[in-house]
Design an enzyme around this catalytic site. Structure first.
Site, PDB file in Angstrom:
ATOM      1  N   LYS A   1       0.891  -1.320   0.160  1.00 36.99           N
ATOM      2  CA  LYS A   1       0.056   0.188   0.240  1.00 36.99           C
ATOM      3  C   LYS A   1       0.898   1.115   0.052  1.00 36.99           C
ATOM      4  CE  LYS A   1      -2.837  -0.771   3.575  1.00 36.99           C
ATOM      5  NZ  LYS A   1      -3.865  -0.366   4.616  1.00 36.99           N
TER       6      LYS A   1
ATOM      7  N   GLU B   1      -2.417 -10.672  -4.553  1.00 37.40           N
ATOM      8  CA  GLU B   1      -3.264 -10.444  -5.610  1.00 37.40           C
ATOM      9  C   GLU B   1      -3.343  -9.018  -5.540  1.00 37.40           C
ATOM     10  OE1 GLU B   1      -7.115 -12.520  -7.561  1.00 37.40           O
ATOM     11  OE2 GLU B   1      -7.445 -11.081  -5.883  1.00 37.40           O
TER      12      GLU B   1
ATOM     13  N   ASN C   1     -15.381  -1.012  -9.767  1.00 31.50           N
ATOM     14  CA  ASN C   1     -15.169  -1.401  -8.392  1.00 31.50           C
ATOM     15  C   ASN C   1     -16.731  -1.120  -7.477  1.00 31.50           C
ATOM     16  OD1 ASN C   1     -13.599  -2.040  -5.745  1.00 31.50           O
ATOM     17  ND2 ASN C   1     -14.436   0.009  -5.134  1.00 31.50           N
TER      18      ASN C   1
END
Length: 267
Positions: free
Chosen positions: A21, A140, A149
């Site tokens: 992240k 992933e 999304n």
């Protein structure tokens, strides 16, 4: 079920998610500076819940001693983009990284699922430096537009409610919604430049306002109260009239005033 310590088992995956992240958010910031535009809108991540790991292992017939290689998405990163073209650009950036290894990828945008699901998936092997040494874990990375999304989040919720057995009517309506979302993505791509120009204009104005107000505060710091007050009045008037060109001139005038104030304070 084996008697493993799940907290210890998941630690490397939690570390991988946090590190990835940070790296993708850093990539976003760097591209924003270099190119004034970043194909990454925002980044999220999660570690799969234990119950979800067990359910997937059962569904895929993955033995408990092969979870690390058999379940590829225990660590999951999701990268959101504004435009479909951005997805492929982000995928290229990931392929070229030296701090992870690409294992495989699946293009569910070109080859979308029967359900209507669209996304770009990349399975990577990421090295985590743990207290016990180096450990490579699978993660992933899903790359999607905001519209993709939104649809996928709704589908996931409905699948959870109906335990993967969606009624035919719901399944049909979901597929129609997916097609509508894809039309929206294509429409946004067709006016991409207009959207980007508008976003840049907004950001430039926002930065200009911040520079002006910060400069006025700096003048107060140098005890140039009268000048600061005069600049504040000019700013208030220009802000009301939304005059961007005059704001730029005001910013330059404030910079000159600060430069003079600094010179006087040093003499």
């Amino acid at each position: 079920m084996d008697g493993r310590d799940w907290n210890h088992f998941l630690l490397p995956y939690e570390q991988a998610v946090e590190e990835l992240k940070v790296k993708f958010k850093t990539m976003r910031g760097e591209l924003k500076v270099r190119e004034s535009y970043a194909p990454i809108e925002f980044v999220t991540g999660r570690v799969k819940r234990i119950s979800s790991i067990l359910e997937k292992a059962k569904r895929l017939s993955v033995p408990m001693d092969q979870l690390e290689s058999g379940i590829e998405d225990i660590a999951g990163i999701r990268i959101m983009c504004q435009f479909v073209d951005d997805i492929h650009r982000v995928a290229d950036f990931i392929r070229n990284r030296k701090d992870l290894a690409l294992v495989n990828e699946k293009d569910y945008i070109t080859n979308f699922k029967d359900s209507g699901y669209r996304s770009f998936h990349m399975i990577v092997e990421y090295p985590v430096q743990t207290a016990l040494g180096l450990k490579k874990v699978l993660a992933e990375i899903q790359i999607r537009t905001l519209a993709m999304n939104f649809w996928a989040t709704i589908e996931h919720s409905l699948n959870y409610k109906y335990k993967e057995s969606l009624p035919d009517e719901v399944r049909l309506r979901l597929k129609k919604a997916s097609e509508a979302a894809f039309v929206l993505d294509n429409e946004m791509s067709s006016i991409r430049q207009e959207i980007l120009n508008a976003q840049r204009g907004f950001e430039e104005k926002s930065n200009l306002v911040s520079q002006v107000l910060t400069g006025i505060q700096d003048l107060y710091f140098y005890y140039r109260v009268r000048e600061a007050a005069q600049f504040q009045l000019r700013f208030n008037e220009l802000w009301e009239n939304e005059d961007a060109w005059e704001l730029k001139e005001l910013s330059e005038d404030i910079k000159l005033a600060i430069s003079r104030a600094k010179g006087n304070s040093q003499s």
